[in-house]
Design an enzyme around this catalytic site. Structure first.
Site, PDB file in Angstrom:
ATOM      1  N   GLY A 156       9.178   4.006   4.905  1.00  0.00           N
ATOM      2  CA  GLY A 156       8.591   4.806   5.989  1.00  0.00           C
ATOM      3  C   GLY A 156       7.783   3.872   6.875  1.00  0.00           C
ATOM      4  O   GLY A 156       8.160   2.722   7.098  1.00  0.00           O
ATOM      5  N   ARG A 157       6.626   4.389   7.311  1.00  0.00           N
ATOM      6  CA  ARG A 157       5.808   3.580   8.226  1.00  0.00           C
ATOM      7  C   ARG A 157       5.359   2.273   7.574  1.00  0.00           C
ATOM      8  O   ARG A 157       5.468   1.203   8.154  1.00  0.00           O
ATOM      9  CB  ARG A 157       4.561   4.355   8.644  1.00  0.00           C
ATOM     10  CG  ARG A 157       4.814   5.615   9.437  1.00  0.00           C
ATOM     11  CD  ARG A 157       3.459   6.246   9.720  1.00  0.00           C
ATOM     12  NE  ARG A 157       3.548   7.509  10.402  1.00  0.00           N
ATOM     13  CZ  ARG A 157       3.680   8.689   9.791  1.00  0.00           C
ATOM     14  NH1 ARG A 157       3.755   8.768   8.478  1.00  0.00           N
ATOM     15  NH2 ARG A 157       3.722   9.803  10.494  1.00  0.00           N
ATOM     16  N   ILE A 158       4.823   2.386   6.339  1.00  0.00           N
ATOM     17  CA  ILE A 158       4.291   1.179   5.688  1.00  0.00           C
ATOM     18  C   ILE A 158       5.448   0.249   5.317  1.00  0.00           C
ATOM     19  O   ILE A 158       5.370  -0.970   5.499  1.00  0.00           O
ATOM     20  CB  ILE A 158       3.442   1.556   4.453  1.00  0.00           C
ATOM     21  CG1 ILE A 158       2.241   2.414   4.889  1.00  0.00           C
ATOM     22  CG2 ILE A 158       2.960   0.305   3.716  1.00  0.00           C
ATOM     23  CD1 ILE A 158       1.466   3.062   3.748  1.00  0.00           C
ATOM     24  N   SER A 244       2.271   2.522  -4.007  1.00  0.00           N
ATOM     25  CA  SER A 244       2.389   3.923  -3.579  1.00  0.00           C
ATOM     26  C   SER A 244       1.461   4.799  -4.418  1.00  0.00           C
ATOM     27  O   SER A 244       0.286   4.970  -4.083  1.00  0.00           O
ATOM     28  CB  SER A 244       3.837   4.381  -3.665  1.00  0.00           C
ATOM     29  OG  SER A 244       4.337   4.294  -4.991  1.00  0.00           O
ATOM     30  N   ARG A 245       1.959   5.294  -5.526  1.00  0.00           N
ATOM     31  CA  ARG A 245       1.141   6.040  -6.477  1.00  0.00           C
ATOM     32  C   ARG A 245       1.591   5.648  -7.872  1.00  0.00           C
ATOM     33  O   ARG A 245       2.789   5.471  -8.129  1.00  0.00           O
ATOM     34  CB  ARG A 245       1.322   7.553  -6.288  1.00  0.00           C
ATOM     35  CG  ARG A 245       0.659   8.117  -5.032  1.00  0.00           C
ATOM     36  CD  ARG A 245      -0.866   8.050  -5.093  1.00  0.00           C
ATOM     37  NE  ARG A 245      -1.520   8.691  -3.962  1.00  0.00           N
ATOM     38  CZ  ARG A 245      -1.916   8.062  -2.857  1.00  0.00           C
ATOM     39  NH1 ARG A 245      -1.722   6.760  -2.713  1.00  0.00           N
ATOM     40  NH2 ARG A 245      -2.519   8.724  -1.893  1.00  0.00           N
ATOM     41  N   GLU A 274      -6.054   6.583 -12.823  1.00  0.00           N
ATOM     42  CA  GLU A 274      -7.055   5.716 -12.186  1.00  0.00           C
ATOM     43  C   GLU A 274      -8.442   6.296 -12.366  1.00  0.00           C
ATOM     44  O   GLU A 274      -8.583   7.523 -12.364  1.00  0.00           O
ATOM     45  CB  GLU A 274      -6.738   5.578 -10.688  1.00  0.00           C
ATOM     46  CG  GLU A 274      -5.390   4.909 -10.454  1.00  0.00           C
ATOM     47  CD  GLU A 274      -5.022   4.782  -8.969  1.00  0.00           C
ATOM     48  OE1 GLU A 274      -5.854   5.147  -8.106  1.00  0.00           O
ATOM     49  OE2 GLU A 274      -3.914   4.329  -8.693  1.00  0.00           O
ATOM     50  N   HIS A 293      -6.447  -0.019  -6.282  1.00  0.00           N
ATOM     51  CA  HIS A 293      -6.087   0.953  -5.240  1.00  0.00           C
ATOM     52  C   HIS A 293      -6.833   0.650  -3.934  1.00  0.00           C
ATOM     53  O   HIS A 293      -7.601   1.473  -3.443  1.00  0.00           O
ATOM     54  CB  HIS A 293      -6.356   2.385  -5.712  1.00  0.00           C
ATOM     55  CG  HIS A 293      -5.548   3.396  -4.949  1.00  0.00           C
ATOM     56  ND1 HIS A 293      -5.084   4.565  -5.505  1.00  0.00           N
ATOM     57  CD2 HIS A 293      -5.091   3.428  -3.661  1.00  0.00           C
ATOM     58  CE1 HIS A 293      -4.406   5.264  -4.603  1.00  0.00           C
ATOM     59  NE2 HIS A 293      -4.394   4.584  -3.474  1.00  0.00           N
TER      60      HIS A 293
END
Ligand code: DGY
Length: 340
Positions: A156-158, A244-245, A274, A293
């Site tokens: 996507g954008r990143i 990402s996650r 986390e 993060h």
């Protein structure tokens, strides 16, 4: 009467000022620690809008505690901390902060690619432990980044920003999305020397890439997307980066895979649960680089994110066009007396 807003953390003053100018505002005035759940549930009882962080769980319990709620402005591009279907069903708008963190997060992805490939942190630790005794031909050898094939999962954008930087390293790019992205291919293809190709099958990307970067959002479909099977498909020289996650990766299986050396190394900014502590098994491995993060964590970007979240919140509560809506919900009855 002004609408009422709750901000769940001490933010840069510019963001607080935006909310305070338009709303009767209450703030959890602590920068480092999330608001305790019980406090949050009490605090939202009479508010029209909340500015949340990814450490705040916005779920049916919170919705039930906030009968007046019209908008949740999340200070993140990701919103897996929010039960979006529940918000939409209740007619509560969700907003996020895309775009402003794209380039900063792409920079951190590159920090992880380079650090993991060239053993930067391992080298630092070795020197600090007094382990550098001489120069030898194969001492601390890593993997080349320049010219390696970059595989982006979730471009996507990143991902696009990561890809743009890869052209400078002479890296051919493979990307895997649900569908090909002609605009990404046109954007990257226009850079002299760039080579970008869509991989319809994730498995093909995994077996061809030297560096695999994961940037998918966390959804029911992507949870556990990377496990033993996927790691076994990767090259024994490959470097795996997740920004990402955490739950996109089965961490226990990644740890076993790293112990076996496939992937060869990993750079991780996100984790299944986390924050992780000093006793986390990933820290026992030499071939990992971990960051807490911090993909979007620069002064300028975190300030921009806070301001964007504040702007979204105020726009929704004052009947202005909302810059970054996530769901389609009509925010009715702006102001405290508006009631829905
Ligand atoms: C986001 O915005 O989703 C990031 O993970 C926080 O920087």
């Amino acid at each position: 009467m002004k609408p009422r807003a709750y901000i769940t953390r001490r933010l840069p003053q510019a963001a607080i000022d935006i909310v305070s100018a338009a709303c009767e505002t209450t703030l959890w005035d602590d920068e480092a620690n999330p608001v305790p759940r019980e406090t949050l549930l009490r605090a939202v009882a009479d508010v029209d809008g909340i500015l949340t962080l990814l450490t705040d769980r916005v779920d049916t319990e919170l919705l039930a505690a906030a009968p007046r709620l019209k908008v949740v402005a999340n200070m993140a591009v990701g919103y897996d901390n929010v039960d979006l279907p529940a918000l939409t069903a209740r007619g509560v708008l969700l907003t996020n902060t895309p775009d402003v963190l794209t380039e900063t997060t792409a920079d951190l992805v590159w920090a992880l690619i380079l650090a993991a490939s060239r053993r930067v942190v391992e080298g630092h630790r070795l020197i600090a432990a007094g382990g550098w005794t001489t120069w030898s031909p194969m001492f601390m050898v890593g993997q080349d980044v320049h010219g390696a094939t970059l595989g982006i999962v979730g471009a996507g954008r990143i991902g696009s920003a990561v890809a743009r930087r890869a052209v400078g390293f002479g890296m051919p790019i493979l990307y895997h999305n649900r569908r090909p992205s002609p605009s990404l291919e046109a954007q990257i293809g226009a850079i002299p020397g760039a080579a970008i190709r869509y991989a319809p099958a994730l498995d093909d990307l995994l077996s061809a890439a030297d560096v695999v970067v994961v940037l998918v959002p966390l959804t029911p479909e992507t949870r556990g997307m990377f496990g033993a099977r996927e790691f076994a498909l990767m090259k024994p020289t490959s470097v795996f980066v997740n920004a990402s996650r955490g739950p996109v990766v089965c961490e226990a299986e990644l740890i076993e895979a790293l112990k076996r050396g496939r992937p060869w190394a990993a750079g991780l900014d996100v984790f299944e649960h986390e924050p992780i502590g000093a006793d986390h098994p990933l820290l026992a491995l030499p071939n990992v680089v971990l960051t807490p993060h911090i993909g979007s964590a620069t002064v300028a970007t975190r300030t921009r994110m806070a301001v964007v979240a504040a702007t979204n919140l105020v726009a929704a509560l004052t009947g202005q066009p909302v810059p970054n809506p996530v769901n389609r919900v009509e925010v009715k009855g702006e102001g405290r007396d508006g009631g829905t």
